[in-house]
Design a protein around this motif. Structure first.
Motif, mmCIF file in Angstrom:
data_model
loop_
_atom_site.group_PDB
_atom_site.id
_atom_site.type_symbol
_atom_site.label_atom_id
_atom_site.label_comp_id
_atom_site.label_asym_id
_atom_site.label_seq_id
_atom_site.Cartn_x
_atom_site.Cartn_y
_atom_site.Cartn_z
ATOM 1 N N UNK A 26 0.890 -1.211 -0.114
ATOM 2 C CA UNK A 26 -0.066 0.104 0.048
ATOM 3 C C UNK A 26 0.860 1.150 0.037
ATOM 4 N N UNK A 27 0.280 2.337 -0.705
ATOM 5 C CA UNK A 27 1.249 3.440 -0.685
ATOM 6 C C UNK A 27 0.370 4.804 -0.125
ATOM 7 N N UNK A 28 0.857 5.529 0.950
ATOM 8 C CA UNK A 28 0.263 6.737 1.339
ATOM 9 C C UNK A 28 1.214 7.776 0.453
ATOM 10 N N UNK A 29 0.493 8.423 -0.511
ATOM 11 C CA UNK A 29 0.981 9.272 -1.184
ATOM 12 C C UNK A 29 0.805 10.728 -0.888
ATOM 13 N N UNK A 30 1.886 11.772 -0.283
ATOM 14 C CA UNK A 30 1.546 13.048 -0.091
ATOM 15 C C UNK A 30 1.819 13.974 -1.172
ATOM 16 N N UNK A 31 0.967 14.988 -1.278
ATOM 17 C CA UNK A 31 1.330 15.954 -2.161
ATOM 18 C C UNK A 31 1.295 17.221 -1.498
ATOM 19 N N UNK A 32 1.408 18.460 -1.927
ATOM 20 C CA UNK A 32 1.412 19.839 -1.462
ATOM 21 C C UNK A 32 1.046 20.775 -2.370
ATOM 22 N N UNK A 33 0.247 21.634 -2.209
ATOM 23 C CA UNK A 33 -0.296 22.900 -3.073
ATOM 24 C C UNK A 33 -0.418 23.956 -2.268
ATOM 25 N N UNK A 34 -0.058 25.549 -2.588
ATOM 26 C CA UNK A 34 -0.294 26.450 -1.675
ATOM 27 C C UNK A 34 -1.872 26.481 -1.637
ATOM 28 N N UNK A 35 -2.581 26.176 -2.564
ATOM 29 C CA UNK A 35 -3.926 26.401 -2.230
ATOM 30 C C UNK A 35 -4.659 25.435 -1.238
ATOM 31 N N UNK A 36 -4.282 24.077 -1.518
ATOM 32 C CA UNK A 36 -4.793 22.972 -0.815
ATOM 33 C C UNK A 36 -4.364 22.636 0.327
ATOM 34 N N UNK A 37 -2.613 22.868 0.548
ATOM 35 C CA UNK A 37 -2.046 22.673 1.526
ATOM 36 C C UNK A 37 -1.416 20.839 1.269
ATOM 37 N N UNK A 38 -1.448 20.179 2.505
ATOM 38 C CA UNK A 38 -0.910 18.835 2.342
ATOM 39 C C UNK A 38 -2.281 17.983 2.076
ATOM 40 N N UNK A 39 -2.020 17.205 1.185
ATOM 41 C CA UNK A 39 -3.020 16.271 0.728
ATOM 42 C C UNK A 39 -2.502 14.867 0.501
ATOM 43 N N UNK A 40 -3.390 14.029 0.720
ATOM 44 C CA UNK A 40 -3.383 12.564 0.366
ATOM 45 C C UNK A 40 -3.938 11.996 -0.680
ATOM 46 N N UNK A 41 -3.417 11.123 -1.387
ATOM 47 C CA UNK A 41 -3.995 10.425 -2.634
ATOM 48 C C UNK A 41 -4.749 9.502 -2.415
ATOM 49 N N UNK A 42 -6.044 9.474 -2.763
ATOM 50 C CA UNK A 42 -6.910 8.159 -2.356
ATOM 51 C C UNK A 42 -7.600 7.716 -3.680
ATOM 52 N N UNK A 43 -7.872 6.397 -3.685
ATOM 53 C CA UNK A 43 -8.389 5.706 -4.919
ATOM 54 C C UNK A 43 -9.981 5.540 -4.137
ATOM 55 N N UNK A 44 -11.093 5.187 -5.318
ATOM 56 C CA UNK A 44 -12.323 4.737 -4.849
ATOM 57 C C UNK A 44 -12.517 3.235 -5.384
#
Length: 230
Positions: free
Chosen positions: A13-31
């Motif tokens: 399993x992979x917890x993927x973190x991303x960042x943008x100034x607008x959204x802050x820190x986010x995590x990538x999920x799948x449905x």
């Protein structure tokens, strides 16, 4: 039951973190497209194939389920509690990955993923399996590690205003920081190069200087005993 009678599978399993100034820190999920937990949100991942290494498997699953590839990938923890998957006994080796904001819009769900989407770490949906435990473990790890290793630069664009670096630490650590002290410490490390570029001002503010992380210099200073601590 002898060990030869066991029927366990290995997954990643992979917890993927991303960042943008607008959204802050986010995590990538799948449905999820199929049972169990059909239509529920989950961490990307799947079973390891016979010919694959663990890292090859997690990279393949990320590509298949989300359409992205990652540069920074680190093993997190092994999860193997009985009953964590209703199908059978499954041992999962979890990883965490960091991607730059430029990849935010490059999602393409496929195979057993119906959709792939970024969620702010403070606005997460209910997750399938024991993925909330995996995710919390990953958040704890990255919050600790960003204090003593410069992994935060893996989340920023190649060049960035200093305010983005401050915002990244503030949102990821989930607390205010002493901006003057943070700026003094970070600049004193000698691992940021000031570029000739400037960020466009917001409103009537002045353009901000843009910086670049000098990884080669950091590695050299680390060999010389530099202590990265924020």
């Amino acid at each position: 039951m002898s060990s030869s009678d066991q029927h366990m599978k290995v997954a990643v399993d992979a917890v993927v973190f991303g960042y943008s100034k607008q959204e802050g820190v986010s995590v990538l999920l799948i449905q999820r497209k199929y049972p169990p937990f059909q239509n529920s949100w989950a961490i990307p991942g799947g079973f390891v194939l016979e010919h694959e290494s663990l890292e090859e498997a997690v990279r393949r699953e990320l590509q298949e389920e989300t359409g992205i590839s990652v540069d920074y990938l680190e093993q997190l923890y092994t999860f193997g509690e009985p009953g964590r998957d209703p199908r059978q006994r499954i041992i999962s080796i979890a990883y965490f990955a960091l991607v730059k904001s430029a990849q935010f819009q490059q999602l393409k769900a496929s195979t057993d993923a119906e959709h792939a989407q970024w969620f702010r770490i403070k606005e997460l949906p209910e997750l399938a399996f024991d993925h909330h435990i995996i995710l919390n473990k990953a958040i704890e790890r990255i919050r600790a590690k960003i204090r003593y290793q410069p992994i935060g630069f893996e989340l920023l664009d190649r060049v960035f205003p200093f305010a983005d670096l401050e915002h990244l630490y503030t949102t990821l650590l989930d607390r205010d920081i002493d901006r003057r002290n943070f700026s003094r410490k970070m600049l004193a490390l000698g691992i940021l190069d000031e570029t000739k570029e400037y960020a466009k001002p917001e409103g009537k503010g002045r353009p901000s200087k843009m910086y670049r992380f000098n990884e080669q210099r950091y590695q050299q200073l680390e060999k010389e005993g530099m202590n990265f601590e924020i």
